[in-house]
Design a protein around this motif. Structure first.
Motif, short mmCIF file in Angstrom:
data_model
loop_
_atom_site.label_atom_id
_atom_site.label_comp_id
_atom_site.label_asym_id
_atom_site.label_seq_id
_atom_site.Cartn_x
_atom_site.Cartn_y
_atom_site.Cartn_z
N SER A 40 0.84 -1.20 0.00
CA SER A 40 0.00 0.00 0.00
C SER A 40 0.88 1.24 0.00
O SER A 40 2.04 1.19 0.39
N TYR A 41 0.29 2.36 -0.44
CA TYR A 41 0.98 3.64 -0.39
C TYR A 41 -0.07 4.74 -0.47
O TYR A 41 -1.16 4.54 -1.02
N THR A 42 0.26 5.89 0.11
CA THR A 42 -0.68 7.00 0.11
C THR A 42 -0.35 8.05 -0.95
O THR A 42 -1.18 8.88 -1.25
N SER A 43 0.87 7.99 -1.49
CA SER A 43 1.29 8.99 -2.47
C SER A 43 2.28 8.34 -3.44
O SER A 43 3.23 7.70 -3.01
N GLY A 44 2.04 8.53 -4.73
CA GLY A 44 2.95 8.01 -5.73
C GLY A 44 4.35 8.59 -5.61
O GLY A 44 5.34 7.90 -5.83
N SER A 45 4.45 9.85 -5.20
CA SER A 45 5.78 10.46 -5.05
C SER A 45 6.52 9.85 -3.86
O SER A 45 7.74 9.68 -3.91
N TYR A 46 5.81 9.49 -2.79
CA TYR A 46 6.45 8.82 -1.65
C TYR A 46 6.93 7.43 -2.07
O TYR A 46 8.04 7.02 -1.75
N LEU A 47 6.09 6.71 -2.82
CA LEU A 47 6.47 5.38 -3.29
C LEU A 47 7.72 5.46 -4.16
O LEU A 47 8.68 4.70 -3.96
N GLU A 48 7.75 6.37 -5.11
CA GLU A 48 8.92 6.50 -5.99
C GLU A 48 10.17 6.89 -5.21
O GLU A 48 11.26 6.41 -5.51
N SER A 49 10.03 7.76 -4.22
CA SER A 49 11.20 8.17 -3.44
C SER A 49 11.77 7.00 -2.65
O SER A 49 12.99 6.87 -2.51
N VAL A 50 10.91 6.12 -2.14
CA VAL A 50 11.38 4.93 -1.42
C VAL A 50 12.03 3.96 -2.41
O VAL A 50 13.10 3.40 -2.14
N ARG A 51 11.41 3.76 -3.56
CA ARG A 51 11.97 2.85 -4.57
C ARG A 51 13.38 3.27 -5.00
O ARG A 51 14.23 2.43 -5.27
N ARG A 52 13.62 4.57 -5.07
CA ARG A 52 14.94 5.05 -5.48
C ARG A 52 16.03 4.72 -4.46
O ARG A 52 17.18 4.50 -4.83
N VAL A 53 15.69 4.71 -3.16
CA VAL A 53 16.72 4.44 -2.14
C VAL A 53 16.77 2.98 -1.70
O VAL A 53 17.76 2.57 -1.07
N LEU A 54 15.76 2.18 -2.02
CA LEU A 54 15.75 0.77 -1.61
C LEU A 54 17.05 0.02 -1.93
O LEU A 54 17.54 -0.73 -1.09
N PRO A 55 17.62 0.19 -3.13
CA PRO A 55 18.85 -0.55 -3.45
C PRO A 55 20.03 -0.19 -2.55
O PRO A 55 21.01 -0.93 -2.49
N THR A 56 19.95 0.93 -1.83
CA THR A 56 21.07 1.35 -0.98
C THR A 56 20.90 0.89 0.47
O THR A 56 21.83 1.05 1.26
N TRP A 57 19.74 0.34 0.82
CA TRP A 57 19.52 -0.12 2.20
C TRP A 57 20.29 -1.40 2.45
O TRP A 57 20.40 -2.26 1.58
N LYS A 58 20.83 -1.51 3.65
CA LYS A 58 21.65 -2.67 4.01
C LYS A 58 21.16 -3.24 5.34
O LYS A 58 20.95 -2.50 6.29
N PHE A 59 20.97 -4.56 5.37
CA PHE A 59 20.49 -5.25 6.56
C PHE A 59 21.52 -6.26 7.04
O PHE A 59 22.33 -6.76 6.27
#
Length: 108
Positions: free
Chosen positions: A67-86
């Protein structure tokens, strides 16, 4: 599932972003999570599900947007996802799905 704030290592500021690992927080933890490059203008969130690679990065082709409330929020998260490290607390399981809720808040 109890929510756990995974804000360790996140710089505070007027960005208005936080994320909580809702599923899988007993198995993994966030080492690095650069914030999306967006200034929230309204409250909102993005809920994602994904698998992790053995080196602790998000397997991008496994990402499922719940789910998401804003397309711009979704796109901003998608752009940084590849940089997240667990990191992993238990043995790595390639089939384990993790769920994270990303919240955007307006700072006053």
């Amino acid at each position: 599932t109890a929510l756990r704030n995974v804000g360790n290592g996140l710089p505070s500021g007027n960005n208005g972003f936080s994320a909580s690992l809702e599923t899988g927080d007993g198995d993994a933890y966030i080492i690095s999570q650069p914030k999306p490059n967006i200034v929230p203008h309204e409250e909102g969130e993005v809920l994602l599900e994904f698998r992790l690679s053995s080196n602790g990065t998000v397997v991008i082709n496994s990402v499922n947007v719940l789910s998401y409330t804003s397309g711009s929020y979704l796109e901003s998260v998608r752009r940084v996802l590849p940089t997240w490290k667990f990191g992993f607390r238990k043995a790595y399981n390639p089939d384990k799905m993790y769920r994270i809720r990303c919240k955007f808040t307006v700072n006053e």
